[in-house]
Design an enzyme around this catalytic site. Structure first.
Site, short mmCIF file in Angstrom:
data_model
loop_
_atom_site.label_atom_id
_atom_site.label_comp_id
_atom_site.label_asym_id
_atom_site.label_seq_id
_atom_site.Cartn_x
_atom_site.Cartn_y
_atom_site.Cartn_z
CG ASP A 140 -2.15 0.93 1.00
OD1 ASP A 140 -2.37 1.41 0.11
OD2 ASP A 140 -2.37 1.50 2.21
CG HIS A 152 0.10 2.60 -9.30
ND1 HIS A 152 -0.16 2.20 -8.06
CD2 HIS A 152 -0.79 3.37 -9.71
CE1 HIS A 152 -1.32 2.67 -7.65
NE2 HIS A 152 -1.81 3.30 -8.47
CG LEU A 166 8.91 -17.08 -3.75
CD1 LEU A 166 8.66 -17.28 -2.23
CD2 LEU A 166 9.20 -15.78 -4.35
C1 IPE Z 1 -5.43 -2.52 -0.53
O1 IPE Z 1 -5.13 -1.33 -0.82
C2 IPE Z 1 -5.24 -3.41 -1.94
C3 IPE Z 1 -4.05 -3.42 -2.48
C4 IPE Z 1 -2.75 -3.15 -1.75
C5 IPE Z 1 -3.95 -3.95 -3.77
P1 IPE Z 1 -6.11 0.12 -0.89
O2 IPE Z 1 -5.43 1.12 -0.74
O3 IPE Z 1 -7.00 -0.37 -2.00
O4 IPE Z 1 -7.12 0.11 0.50
P2 IPE Z 1 -7.86 1.01 1.23
O5 IPE Z 1 -8.82 1.34 0.30
O6 IPE Z 1 -6.86 1.91 1.85
O7 IPE Z 1 -8.39 0.24 2.47
C1 IPE Z 2 -1.15 0.48 -3.57
O1 IPE Z 2 -1.05 1.92 -3.50
C2 IPE Z 2 -1.53 -0.08 -4.70
C3 IPE Z 2 -2.64 -0.33 -5.22
C4 IPE Z 2 -3.65 -0.46 -4.13
C5 IPE Z 2 -3.32 -0.86 -6.34
P1 IPE Z 2 -2.40 2.97 -3.45
O2 IPE Z 2 -2.64 3.02 -4.99
O3 IPE Z 2 -3.36 2.32 -2.72
O4 IPE Z 2 -1.83 4.14 -2.91
P2 IPE Z 2 -2.18 5.17 -2.00
O5 IPE Z 2 -2.61 4.17 -0.57
O6 IPE Z 2 -3.40 5.79 -2.64
O7 IPE Z 2 -1.21 6.07 -1.38
MG MG Z 3 -3.73 2.63 -0.61
#
Ligand code: IPE
Ligand code: IPE
Ligand code: MG
Length: 245
Positions: free
Chosen positions: A20, A37, A131
């Site tokens: 995240d 990303h 793995l």
């Molecule tokens: C969780 O992250 C999903 C992934 C890491 C793929 P999100 O950013 O989508 O989660 P919320 O919305 O903060 O709970």
């Molecule tokens: C994690 O980073 C990647 C996915 C959920 C696909 P985020 O895109 O959720 O990034 P934040 O949490 O908004 O910073």
């Molecule tokens: Mg996120």
């Protein structure tokens, strides 16, 4: 940085990571979320290499949730493109490292070319014994549990299953993760303290670790630190420790 001997002795069998805060990483640099990303994919590469080097058995990475479809279309498209690009550029290396690739999640909403790519990655690496690398992609824990329940209910309705024989073990075989051990350690990067619908059933006794490091900054040393943290934990699974008994 290598693993301390006492950490290596209690390596978790299965580590799962909620990757995240790519967006936050980009915003801090005044870059578009997509740039976060892109940097996140580099972190995946480094962590997977580290996991193979230390001979971790199972690594599961949360790459795209069933709720992430709610994001703006350009961001969803960028994430789909990165998923494609990752398999195109990294599958050879993964295979050479003996990695067995799996993708868990609903495959109904993903584009047909991604569907084919997933099948190719899984079938090409099916005999690898290194793995076990699993990507949770278009994955949602509640949806997974509901799917399993639906499948069992259908089997019971059609007379193929006696409802009395439904146990947690049987139920688990109907999850996307059927055949994988439960995670011992679930790590979430980026400072949020929630599971966001990740491995709800499977994490019943997982150790949870929330770290502030944003996913694109997470690397080999952070993985090793997580393993060292895990090594300090006492897992009781509802029992009491031998010292007390
Ligand atoms: C969780 O992250 C999903 C992934 C890491 C793929 P999100 O950013 O989508 O989660 P919320 O919305 O903060 O709970
Ligand atoms: C994690 O980073 C990647 C996915 C959920 C696909 P985020 O895109 O959720 O990034 P934040 O949490 O908004 O910073
Ligand atoms: Mg996120």
């Amino acid at each position: 940085m290598a693993l301390a001997p006492d950490t290596a002795a209690v390596l978790p069998r299965h580590v799962a990571i909620i990757m995240d805060r790519n967006g936050r990483w980009a915003r801090k640099r005044l870059l578009p979320r997509e740039a976060g990303h892109v940097a996140g994919v580099s972190a995946v590469r480094e962590v997977v290499r580290a996991a193979t080097d230390i001979k971790l058995e199972y690594l599961t990475l949360f790459a795209f949730s069933s709720e992430n479809w709610k994001r703006p279309k350009p961001e969803v498209n960028a994430l789909m493109g990165l998923f494609r690009g990752y398999f195109r550029s990294d599958l050879d290396e993964l295979h050479a490292r003996g990695v067995r690739v799996r993708i868990i999640g609903s495959r109904e909403r993903v584009a047909s070319d991604i569907h084919r790519m997933i099948e190719e990655a899984e079938s090409r690496t099916v005999s690898n014994t290194g793995l076990n690398l699993t990507f949770a992609f278009d994955y949602g824990g509640q949806e997974e549990i509901a799917n399993a329940a639906r499948e069992l209910a259908r089997a019971a309705k059609e007379g193929r299953l006696d409802p009395e024989t439904i146990t947690p073990e049987l139920f688990a075989t109907r999850l996307f993760t059927g055949g994988l051990p439960e995670p011992d350690l679930v790590v979430r990067t980026g400072g949020e303290r929630r599971l966001s619908n990740f491995l709800l059933w499977q994490s019943s006794y997982a150790e949870l670790l929330f770290v502030d490091t944003l996913w694109p900054d997470f690397g080999r040393k952070d993985l090793l630190a997580a393993l060292e943290n895990f090594a300090q934990r006492e897992r009781q699974f509802g029992a009491i420790s031998e010292a007390v008994a």
